[in-house]
Motif scaffolding. Structure first.
Motif, PDB file in Angstrom:
ATOM      1  N   LEU A 166       0.869  -1.208  -0.018  1.00 15.01           N
ATOM      2  CA  LEU A 166       0.091   0.147   0.078  1.00 15.01           C
ATOM      3  C   LEU A 166       0.915   1.137  -0.042  1.00 15.01           C
ATOM      4  CD1 LEU A 166      -2.747   1.149   0.275  1.00 15.01           C
ATOM      5  CD2 LEU A 166      -2.772   1.126   2.637  1.00 15.01           C
ATOM      6  N   ILE A 167       0.730   1.935  -1.108  1.00 12.88           N
ATOM      7  CA  ILE A 167       1.708   3.353  -1.202  1.00 12.88           C
ATOM      8  C   ILE A 167       0.875   4.541  -0.871  1.00 12.88           C
ATOM      9  CG2 ILE A 167       3.136   4.454  -3.113  1.00 12.88           C
ATOM     10  CD1 ILE A 167       3.230   1.755  -4.386  1.00 12.88           C
ATOM     11  N   TRP A 168       1.391   5.207   0.035  1.00  7.72           N
ATOM     12  CA  TRP A 168       0.512   6.609   0.005  1.00  7.72           C
ATOM     13  C   TRP A 168       1.704   7.634  -0.338  1.00  7.72           C
ATOM     14  CZ3 TRP A 168       2.083  11.042   2.595  1.00  7.72           C
ATOM     15  CH2 TRP A 168       0.830  12.111   2.374  1.00  7.72           C
ATOM     16  N   GLY A 169       1.136   8.803  -0.871  1.00 12.22           N
ATOM     17  CA  GLY A 169       1.619   9.783  -1.466  1.00 12.22           C
ATOM     18  C   GLY A 169       0.840  10.724  -1.860  1.00 12.22           C
ATOM     19  N   GLU A 170       1.390  12.003  -1.728  1.00 12.95           N
ATOM     20  CA  GLU A 170       0.175  13.333  -2.272  1.00 12.95           C
ATOM     21  C   GLU A 170       0.211  13.237  -3.717  1.00 12.95           C
ATOM     22  OE1 GLU A 170       2.115  16.955  -1.301  1.00 12.95           O
ATOM     23  OE2 GLU A 170       2.123  16.296   1.054  1.00 12.95           O
ATOM     24  N   SER A 171      -0.807  13.881  -4.307  1.00 11.88           N
ATOM     25  CA  SER A 171      -0.997  13.537  -5.850  1.00 11.88           C
ATOM     26  C   SER A 171       0.318  14.308  -6.558  1.00 11.88           C
ATOM     27  CB  SER A 171      -2.099  14.568  -6.321  1.00 11.88           C
ATOM     28  OG  SER A 171      -3.447  13.946  -5.662  1.00 11.88           O
ATOM     29  N   GLY A 172       0.488  13.271  -7.789  1.00  8.67           N
ATOM     30  CA  GLY A 172       1.684  13.820  -8.395  1.00  8.67           C
ATOM     31  C   GLY A 172       3.134  13.570  -7.968  1.00  8.67           C
ATOM     32  N   SER A 173       3.159  13.050  -7.057  1.00  6.45           N
ATOM     33  CA  SER A 173       4.541  12.496  -6.186  1.00  6.45           C
ATOM     34  C   SER A 173       5.084  11.352  -6.782  1.00  6.45           C
ATOM     35  CB  SER A 173       4.412  12.401  -4.765  1.00  6.45           C
ATOM     36  OG  SER A 173       3.609  11.239  -4.518  1.00  6.45           O
ATOM     37  N   PRO A 310       7.877  10.442  -0.935  1.00  9.25           N
ATOM     38  CA  PRO A 310       7.990  11.836  -0.204  1.00  9.25           C
ATOM     39  C   PRO A 310       7.509  12.975  -1.435  1.00  9.25           C
ATOM     40  CG  PRO A 310      10.079  11.039  -0.959  1.00  9.25           C
ATOM     41  CD  PRO A 310       9.076   9.743  -1.223  1.00  9.25           C
ATOM     42  N   SER A 311       7.121  13.722  -0.682  1.00  6.83           N
ATOM     43  CA  SER A 311       6.566  15.091  -1.552  1.00  6.83           C
ATOM     44  C   SER A 311       7.696  15.806  -2.093  1.00  6.83           C
ATOM     45  CB  SER A 311       5.628  15.819  -0.868  1.00  6.83           C
ATOM     46  OG  SER A 311       6.280  16.554   0.140  1.00  6.83           O
ATOM     47  N   LEU A 312       7.537  16.605  -2.981  1.00  4.96           N
ATOM     48  CA  LEU A 312       8.771  17.255  -3.766  1.00  4.96           C
ATOM     49  C   LEU A 312       9.295  18.183  -2.614  1.00  4.96           C
ATOM     50  CD1 LEU A 312      10.398  17.411  -6.180  1.00  4.96           C
ATOM     51  CD2 LEU A 312       8.681  19.091  -7.235  1.00  4.96           C
ATOM     52  N   ARG A 313       8.530  19.031  -1.964  1.00  6.55           N
ATOM     53  CA  ARG A 313       8.860  19.696  -0.996  1.00  6.55           C
ATOM     54  C   ARG A 313      10.060  19.196   0.246  1.00  6.55           C
ATOM     55  NH1 ARG A 313       3.564  19.604  -0.164  1.00  6.55           N
ATOM     56  NH2 ARG A 313       2.991  18.730   1.610  1.00  6.55           N
ATOM     57  N   ASP A 353       6.698  25.948  -3.386  1.00  6.75           N
ATOM     58  CA  ASP A 353       6.232  24.692  -2.607  1.00  6.75           C
ATOM     59  C   ASP A 353       5.743  23.472  -3.244  1.00  6.75           C
ATOM     60  OD1 ASP A 353       6.960  25.606  -0.053  1.00  6.75           O
ATOM     61  OD2 ASP A 353       4.884  26.772   0.400  1.00  6.75           O
ATOM     62  N   TRP A 354       5.605  23.387  -4.504  1.00  6.81           N
ATOM     63  CA  TRP A 354       5.214  22.600  -5.556  1.00  6.81           C
ATOM     64  C   TRP A 354       3.784  21.743  -4.818  1.00  6.81           C
ATOM     65  CZ3 TRP A 354       6.862  23.205  -9.967  1.00  6.81           C
ATOM     66  CH2 TRP A 354       7.933  23.828 -10.337  1.00  6.81           C
ATOM     67  N   PRO A 355       2.739  22.267  -4.776  1.00  2.00           N
ATOM     68  CA  PRO A 355       1.448  21.494  -4.277  1.00  2.00           C
ATOM     69  C   PRO A 355       1.174  20.331  -5.034  1.00  2.00           C
ATOM     70  CG  PRO A 355       0.965  23.576  -5.045  1.00  2.00           C
ATOM     71  CD  PRO A 355       2.535  23.692  -4.949  1.00  2.00           C
ATOM     72  N   GLY A 356       1.477  20.439  -6.447  1.00  2.00           N
ATOM     73  CA  GLY A 356       1.319  19.523  -7.423  1.00  2.00           C
ATOM     74  C   GLY A 356       2.316  18.278  -7.561  1.00  2.00           C
ATOM     75  N   GLY A 383       6.349  30.599 -14.609  1.00  2.00           N
ATOM     76  CA  GLY A 383       5.096  30.970 -13.854  1.00  2.00           C
ATOM     77  C   GLY A 383       5.337  31.178 -12.283  1.00  2.00           C
ATOM     78  N   LEU A 384       6.896  31.416 -11.960  1.00  2.00           N
ATOM     79  CA  LEU A 384       7.244  31.370 -10.661  1.00  2.00           C
ATOM     80  C   LEU A 384       7.754  32.873 -10.445  1.00  2.00           C
ATOM     81  CD1 LEU A 384       8.825  27.648 -10.314  1.00  2.00           C
ATOM     82  CD2 LEU A 384       6.496  28.520  -9.401  1.00  2.00           C
ATOM     83  N   ASP A 385       7.335  33.547 -11.120  1.00  2.00           N
ATOM     84  CA  ASP A 385       8.288  35.198 -10.702  1.00  2.00           C
ATOM     85  C   ASP A 385       7.139  35.408  -9.538  1.00  2.00           C
ATOM     86  OD1 ASP A 385       5.720  35.135 -12.498  1.00  2.00           O
ATOM     87  OD2 ASP A 385       5.777  37.087 -12.335  1.00  2.00           O
ATOM     88  N   ARG A 386       7.650  36.513  -8.793  1.00  2.00           N
ATOM     89  CA  ARG A 386       7.048  37.168  -7.617  1.00  2.00           C
ATOM     90  C   ARG A 386       5.565  37.243  -7.632  1.00  2.00           C
ATOM     91  NH1 ARG A 386      11.558  41.169  -4.981  1.00  2.00           N
ATOM     92  NH2 ARG A 386      13.252  39.869  -4.913  1.00  2.00           N
ATOM     93  N   ARG A 387       5.128  37.571  -8.954  1.00  2.00           N
ATOM     94  CA  ARG A 387       3.640  38.022  -8.815  1.00  2.00           C
ATOM     95  C   ARG A 387       2.925  36.553  -8.980  1.00  2.00           C
ATOM     96  NH1 ARG A 387       3.955  41.677 -13.905  1.00  2.00           N
ATOM     97  NH2 ARG A 387       5.680  40.283 -14.343  1.00  2.00           N
ATOM     98  N   GLY A 388       3.440  35.374  -9.705  1.00  2.00           N
ATOM     99  CA  GLY A 388       2.941  34.470  -9.942  1.00  2.00           C
ATOM    100  C   GLY A 388       3.075  33.328  -8.936  1.00  2.00           C
ATOM    101  N   SER A 389       4.099  33.575  -8.011  1.00  2.00           N
ATOM    102  CA  SER A 389       4.513  32.540  -7.015  1.00  2.00           C
ATOM    103  C   SER A 389       3.547  32.278  -5.940  1.00  2.00           C
ATOM    104  CB  SER A 389       5.671  32.781  -6.495  1.00  2.00           C
ATOM    105  OG  SER A 389       6.229  31.883  -5.238  1.00  2.00           O
ATOM    106  N   THR A 390       3.260  31.049  -5.527  1.00  2.00           N
ATOM    107  CA  THR A 390       2.445  30.730  -4.442  1.00  2.00           C
ATOM    108  C   THR A 390       2.759  30.414  -3.197  1.00  2.00           C
ATOM    109  OG1 THR A 390       2.112  28.507  -5.286  1.00  2.00           O
ATOM    110  CG2 THR A 390       0.422  30.300  -6.053  1.00  2.00           C
ATOM    111  N   ARG A 391       4.232  30.742  -3.046  1.00  2.00           N
ATOM    112  CA  ARG A 391       4.993  30.332  -1.763  1.00  2.00           C
ATOM    113  C   ARG A 391       4.232  31.039  -0.517  1.00  2.00           C
ATOM    114  NH1 ARG A 391      11.174  31.598   0.148  1.00  2.00           N
ATOM    115  NH2 ARG A 391      11.247  29.970   1.500  1.00  2.00           N
ATOM    116  N   ASN A 392       4.018  30.209   0.275  1.00  2.00           N
ATOM    117  CA  ASN A 392       3.303  30.620   1.720  1.00  2.00           C
ATOM    118  C   ASN A 392       2.051  31.331   1.344  1.00  2.00           C
ATOM    119  OD1 ASN A 392       5.574  30.076   3.110  1.00  2.00           O
ATOM    120  ND2 ASN A 392       6.716  31.860   2.788  1.00  2.00           N
TER     121      ASN A 392
END
Length: 444
Positions: A166-173, A310-313, A353-356, A383-392
């Motif tokens: 049984l493998i557990w992991g977040e989506s896309g991990s 493990p998740s990417l983060r 943080d790479w939620p996906g 898509g990771l410039d300051r305006r597009g980043s979703t960190r925190n």
């Protein structure tokens, strides 16, 4: 001084050009006279630098040469052309898109040697991160972090057994990749690996898909059909998102795990099948058991050998390796002028943080490879410039969370707190709805 490897592709009548013009002893030169020979040489040995020499323009060779340069984009190329080439748009475009630098005939040997030295140094800088790509044999789990090394070690141990996993992991991990690695390392590696996403098939079809059916078992069953369990005989059946399996099917799966036999739909005859089952879920099944949406006895039957991906983060030290890896994997999609990632892009990726997880990383890299206009991918391309980043969490993320929470509340109220009806209204599975309710702290 160690000789530097250089591949010389001499097209036309320029066969002896290398010996006459490249006089520096620092070069270990491999000379080939056609594109097929160059391709064979590069498959047999790695060359960081190539010298392309054409002493006349052959427009018929242009297409083949361009395809060859696209295939070997990771090398740095220096070209030597007749001046006539600079007057033709197709050759100018080839030079601009695929070459580090170029010279025109007749050759100035000293200047060419300096150019090659500069290109070689650049090639070493450019390729340094890629040299660290370690897949640990035939496991396609790229990374050198402690988390991924620990996962590899567990995979090797688990693969030696025959019990359910049984493998557990977040989506896309990378749960399916982990299941494939277990199969490849096991004694069943020569048998089939059959995957099924339990959340992607309707409840009315999944029983027939898993267990098969007899002719005439239901409307449309014109002939008998083997199910996925039978198809996986001698190998591995991978049940992804096992938490989305309907309760009635959970009982049938439990019976198979206990008895190693199945009954096709419409048949009273039992068929013995030798299959190893690996299941995976992005939700904690212990919680689903408490909620009454997953059978406790099936959970314990599956959870003999648990693995956590493990998740990417949790493995950010692998980010640069993964980015370079996917850049190589999807090189055919990229803008020909694109050579890699800027240092700012790498920094931005490590700050995110790479939620996906890895799936999101692949999507962002592939999109950037197509859309980037410069020679290096920037944070904006990812898509990771300051305006597009979703960190925190940023304003866009907050708005999305509020919208998601509001949609769940409205659907639950409209359905009179009926989870099945609310999930159908939202177009998601019940398990996904339970996960989102837990995430937003919404009681049923």
């Amino acid at each position: 001084m160690t000789a530097r490897k250089l591949l010389c592709l001499m097209l036309g009548d320029a066969v002896n050009l290398a010996q006459k013009s490249i006089l520096s002893e620092v070069w270990e030169v491999c000379t080939v006279t056609d594109i097929k020979a160059a391709d064979r040489a590069l498959r047999a040995q790695s060359y960081p630098l190539g010298l392309l020499c054409l002493d006349h323009i052959d427009n018929h060779a242009h297409g083949e040469l361009e395809q060859f340069l696209k295939m070997h984009w990771s090398m740095q190329w220096v070209g030597v052309f007749h001046e006539q080439a600079l007057k033709l748009p197709v050759w100018r475009e080839l030079i601009l898109e695929h070459l580090f630098d170029f010279h025109t005939l007749p050759i100035d040997a000293l200047r060419l040697d300096h150019t090659l030295g500069h290109a070689y140094g650049y090639a070493e800088l450019h390729d340094a991160p890629c040299a660290l790509l370690d897949k640990s044999g035939d496991m396609a789990l790229v990374g050198l972090s402690g988390a991924i090394k620990n996962l590899r070690q567990q995979i090797v141990k688990v693969a030696q057994a025959n019990a359910p996993v049984l493998i557990w992991g977040e989506s896309g991990s990378g749960k399916e990749l982990t299941a494939q690695a277990i199969h490849q390392k096991s004694a069943r590696s020569s048998g089939p690996f059959i995957p099924l996403n339990c959340g992607a098939i309707s409840a009315s079809l999944i029983q027939s898909e898993l267990f098969g059916h007899e002719r005439g078992a239901f409307t449309g069953a014109a002939k008998e059909k083997r199910g996925l369990i039978e198809s996986a005989a001698g190998g591995t059946l991978f049940l992804d998102e096992i938490g989305d399996l309907p309760m009635e099917l959970q009982a049938n799966l439990l019976r198979f795990l206990q008895e190693k036999t199945i009954n096709r739909v419409g048949s009273a005859h039992s068929i013995e099948v030798d299959v190893r089952v690996i299941a995976a879920s992005h939700v904690h099944l212990e919680q689903a058991v408490k909620l009454g949406t997953f059978r406790e006895d099936l959970f314990y039957r599956l959870n003999v050998l648990p693995l956590v991906v493990p998740s990417l983060r949790e493995r950010k030290e692998d980010l640069e390796l993964l980015i370079q890896h996917f850049f190589k994997v999807f090189f055919q999609d990229k803008n020909p002028r694109l050579k890699g990632f800027s240092s700012k892009a790498i920094v931005a990726a490590k700050a995110y943080d790479w939620p996906g997880n890895v799936r999101e990383l692949i999507n962002r890299v592939r999109r950037a490879m197509v859309m980037a206009e410069g020679r290096l991918i920037t944070p904006q391309d990812l898509g990771l410039d300051r305006r597009g980043s979703t960190r925190n969490g940023d304003a866009l993320d907050d708005a999305r969370i509020r919208a998601e929470r509001g949609a769940i509340h409205v659907s639950l109220q409209r359905a009179g707190k009926n989870i099945t009806h609310a999930a159908r209204d939202l177009g998601i599975s019940r398990m996904t709805l339970y996960r989102l309710m837990e995430k937003h702290g919404i009681d049923s």
